[in-house]
Design an enzyme around this catalytic site. Structure first.
Site, mmCIF file in Angstrom:
data_model
loop_
_atom_site.group_PDB
_atom_site.id
_atom_site.type_symbol
_atom_site.label_atom_id
_atom_site.label_comp_id
_atom_site.label_asym_id
_atom_site.label_seq_id
_atom_site.Cartn_x
_atom_site.Cartn_y
_atom_site.Cartn_z
ATOM 1 N N ARG A 79 62.706 56.678 42.509
ATOM 2 C CA ARG A 79 62.142 55.825 43.121
ATOM 3 C C ARG A 79 62.845 54.867 43.966
ATOM 4 O O ARG A 79 64.018 54.997 43.956
ATOM 5 C CB ARG A 79 61.452 54.646 42.208
ATOM 6 C CG ARG A 79 60.412 55.254 41.321
ATOM 7 C CD ARG A 79 58.826 55.302 42.128
ATOM 8 N NE ARG A 79 57.821 55.862 41.388
ATOM 9 C CZ ARG A 79 57.412 56.988 41.600
ATOM 10 N NH1 ARG A 79 58.016 58.304 42.137
ATOM 11 N NH2 ARG A 79 56.451 57.583 40.657
ATOM 12 N N HIS A 125 58.610 61.560 50.232
ATOM 13 C CA HIS A 125 57.861 61.479 48.994
ATOM 14 C C HIS A 125 57.137 62.718 48.797
ATOM 15 O O HIS A 125 56.010 62.721 48.279
ATOM 16 C CB HIS A 125 57.159 60.352 48.640
ATOM 17 C CG HIS A 125 57.079 59.788 47.278
ATOM 18 N ND1 HIS A 125 57.078 58.575 46.841
ATOM 19 C CD2 HIS A 125 56.963 60.672 46.230
ATOM 20 C CE1 HIS A 125 56.860 58.636 45.365
ATOM 21 N NE2 HIS A 125 56.849 59.908 44.950
#
Ligand code: NDP
Ligand code: OXD
Length: 310
Positions: free
Chosen positions: A225, A273
């Site tokens: 993350r 992502h």
């Protein structure tokens, strides 16, 4: 009996609703923004839900995270904490992450960023790098994704290390656990891959202190993350030569803002992502199977531990 779906973007929401409706024909499946009878809603299928998104539904049995991470659910300051959270994990997700990790570790290992830059400068520089069995790669996080990635790296011949909270045994991998063994782990990682969940303990873990403990010239791949990384510390470590390159798939703000220095830094590779993005047909099969099983048994193997944060 109904299910609400909350995903940023109307098109995506409708796509997931259609896929889920095909698999769960006896359920009413609607957007969280048009839920119908709120009392009949027993499941919410979500990615990055808005703050307070679950408050209108008094009979929720479970929240289904449309991903492996649950940090995006726990970020809701008005989350009813007693509601179980089901993760969406499976072989497709693991396979995609193994591919991403193999691709980028090999790219760092063979110094492709320099070779690409040399091509642009029409420079013929035959670089010799050690073979994989003389390269040490460390993976932080040995869960579904990190564990599978270590096996893939070991199969490619890398000397592979793994670090997790509790001790894991993985054949052919040297494993380390907790704070006590972190120094021994990190000092050996020529290529470091972060596949940790985002929790209080792991926020900012990729910082100046950690970079200073890596071998000089090491590279970093973050597919966990964005907030695992202290952006300015990475830039400083790249500028000083302590780090040679970074590949980043996740960011503090997504999409990565256009003015962010990572976009144009010569030694940073940005991917949007996509390390292991789940597709609606596969994801819906996993989600519907989990909802059906939770209805039957009141439990599923992919239940997250909200207290722990993953
Ligand atoms: P799991 O929950 O299966 O595994 C998490 C691992 O991290 C476990 O080995 C756990 O150790 C370890 N861990 C957690 N906290 C600590 C800590 N403080 N110190 C050391 N180790 C720790 O997660 P997954 O493998 O399924 O997913 C990992 C993360 O990957 C997700 O949370 C998400 O953030 C990210 N992700 C990114 C994607 C992308 O496309 N970029 C796609 C999917 C996920 P232990 O088992 O001992 O508790
Ligand atoms: C996930 C993700 O958590 O895609 O599954 O990041």
């Amino acid at each position: 009996m109904s299910i609400v779906v909350s995903i940023p973007g109307v098109d995506k929401t409708n796509w997931w609703i259609e896929q889920l409706q095909d698999l769960l024909p006896e359920w009413t499946i609607r957007s969280i923004h048009d839920p119908g009878d709120v009392e009949s809603v027993t499941y919410a299928v979500v990615w990055k839900p808005e703050t307070g998104a679950f408050l209108p539904f008094p009979n929720l049995k479970a929240i289904v995270s449309l991903g492996a991470g649950i940090d995006h659910v726990l970020a809701d300051t008005k989350l009813p904490r007693q509601i179980p959270i089901i993760r969406t994990v499976g072989t497709d997700l693991t396979q995609r992450m193994r591919e991403y990790v193999a691709l980028h570790v090999l790219r760092h290992h063979r110094d492709m960023p320099t070779i690409n830059a040399n091509q642009r400068a029409q420079r013929w520089d035959q670089r010799v790098v050690p073979p994989a069995n003389h390269r040490t790669v460390g993976v932080m996080g040995l869960g579904n994704l990190g564990g599978a990635s270590t096996r893939t790296l070991a199969a490619l011949g890398f000397e592979t290390l793994g670090w997790s909270h509790t001790k894991r045994e993985i054949e052919g991998i040297m494993t380390y656990a907790g704070e006590a063994e972190f120094a021994a782990f990190i000092s050996r990682c020529e290529i470091l891959v972060c596949l940790l969940p985002l929790t209080e303990a792991t926020t900012g873990i990729l910082d100046a202190n950690l970079f200073a403990r890596l071998p000089r010239g090491a590279s970093v791949i973050n597919a966990g993350r964005g907030p695992h990384l202290v952006d300015d510390d990475l830039l400083a470590a790249l500028d000083s030569g302590q780090l040679s390159h970074a590949t980043l798939d996740v960011f503090h703000v997504e999409p990565l803002p256009s003015e962010h220095p990572f976009w144009t830094h010569p030694r940073v590779t940005v991917t949007p992502h996509i390390a292991s993005l789940i597709d609606a047909p596969t994801g819906s099969r996993i989600v519907s199977a989990n909802i059906e099983r939770f209805e039957r048994e009141g439990n599923v193997p992919d239940l997250a531990d909200a207290e722990r944060g993953y």
